[in-house]
Scaffold this active site. Structure first.
Site, PDB file in Angstrom:
ATOM      1  N   GLY A  10       0.847  -1.200   0.000  1.00 33.74           N
ATOM      2  CA  GLY A  10       0.000   0.000   0.000  1.00 33.74           C
ATOM      3  C   GLY A  10       0.877   1.242   0.000  1.00 33.74           C
ATOM      4  CG  LEU A  11      -0.805   4.837  -1.706  1.00 33.11           C
ATOM      5  CD1 LEU A  11      -1.862   5.939  -1.675  1.00 33.11           C
ATOM      6  CD2 LEU A  11       0.159   5.051  -2.871  1.00 33.11           C
ATOM      7  CB  SER A  12       4.443   6.216   1.928  1.00 38.42           C
ATOM      8  OG  SER A  12       5.037   6.738   3.093  1.00 38.42           O
ATOM      9  N   GLY A  13       2.325   5.468   4.464  1.00 39.66           N
ATOM     10  CA  GLY A  13       1.387   6.047   5.426  1.00 39.66           C
ATOM     11  C   GLY A  13       0.030   5.378   5.442  1.00 39.66           C
ATOM     12  CB  ALA A  14      -1.536   2.721   3.397  1.00 41.90           C
ATOM     13  N   GLY A  15      -0.653   2.444   6.542  1.00 41.71           N
ATOM     14  CA  GLY A  15      -0.835   1.709   7.799  1.00 41.71           C
ATOM     15  C   GLY A  15      -0.185   0.332   7.807  1.00 41.71           C
ATOM     16  CE  LYS A  16       3.613  -0.017   3.081  1.00 44.01           C
ATOM     17  NZ  LYS A  16       3.142   1.402   3.035  1.00 44.01           N
ATOM     18  CB  SER A  17       4.889   0.110   9.808  1.00 47.54           C
ATOM     19  OG  SER A  17       5.724   0.212   8.708  1.00 47.54           O
ATOM     20  CB  SER A  83       5.717  -4.296  -2.742  1.00 44.06           C
ATOM     21  OG  SER A  83       4.824  -4.384  -1.663  1.00 44.06           O
TER      22      SER A  83
END
Ligand code: ADP
Length: 179
Positions: A10-17, A83
């Protein structure tokens, strides 16, 4: 229990981490887990790589290689990495599955307006000011998954709901038991 790979894109800041950390924490008492976080990987494993398409692909392939090594030893591996290219994600999925590791693609989705408003790391501001080039979603493509195992909308669902949905899909793929 067998290993597996849970790949959050997903986009940067989407919440992956945030989500990968929360799910990993929830499962860590049950089985060995590891988190491969895009930012750490770029510091330690992919230092020097650019954000060109070939270098992004190399980065993703390196992460997937390490994830497979860990999965081989029964580790549940969470990958939190933008990715952005579908073909590359599909390629690492194929390699993982060929090696016998379940691969769960989690599309961590929030609209661009939301991630720009969050601007967790201040990078969107810099990208819009032209201080960073090839920034995903602003000046570089993001190709959303067409058939992810699960999609979570972090602008519409609470973090707890997103975590539950990811854990549920992992249970459906026999990667967690007894929940
Ligand atoms: P990424 O790893 O995709 O770049 P981060 O996890 O670093 O994103 O940041 C996501 C931000 O969005 C965090 O500040 C987090 O608290 C916030 N957020 C708001 N709602 C959610 C949600 N439902 N799930 C995950 N993160 C959320």
């Amino acid at each position: 229990m067998r290993g597996g790979i849970v790949w959050l894109t997903g986009l940067s800041g989407a919440g992956k981490s945030t989500l990968a950390t929360a799910v990993a924490r929830e499962l860590a008492t049950r089985r060995p887990v590891e988190l491969l976080d895009g930012d750490d990987i770029r510091t330690f494993l992919s230092a020097g790589l650019s954000f060109s398409r070939p270098d992004r692909d190399t980065n993703v392939q390196r992460i997937a290689y390490v994830a497979r090594l860990l999965a081989k030893h029964g580790v549940l591996v969470f990958v939190a990495a933008i990715s952005p290219y579908r073909e590359t994600r599909d390629a690492v999925r194929a390699l993982s599955e060929a090696a016998g590791h379940p691969f769960i693609e989690v599309y961590v989705n929030a609209p661009l307006e939301t991630v720009v408003a969050r601007d967790v790391k201040g990078l969107y501001k810099k990208a819009h000011a032209g201080e960073i080039s090839s920034f995903t979603g602003v000046s570089d493509p993001y190709e959303p998954p067409l058939h992810p195992e699960v999609e979570v909308r972090t602008d519409m669902s609470s973090q707890a709901d997103c975590v539950s949905r990811i854990v549920a899909i992992m249970a459906a793929h026999a990667l967690v038991h007894g929940l």
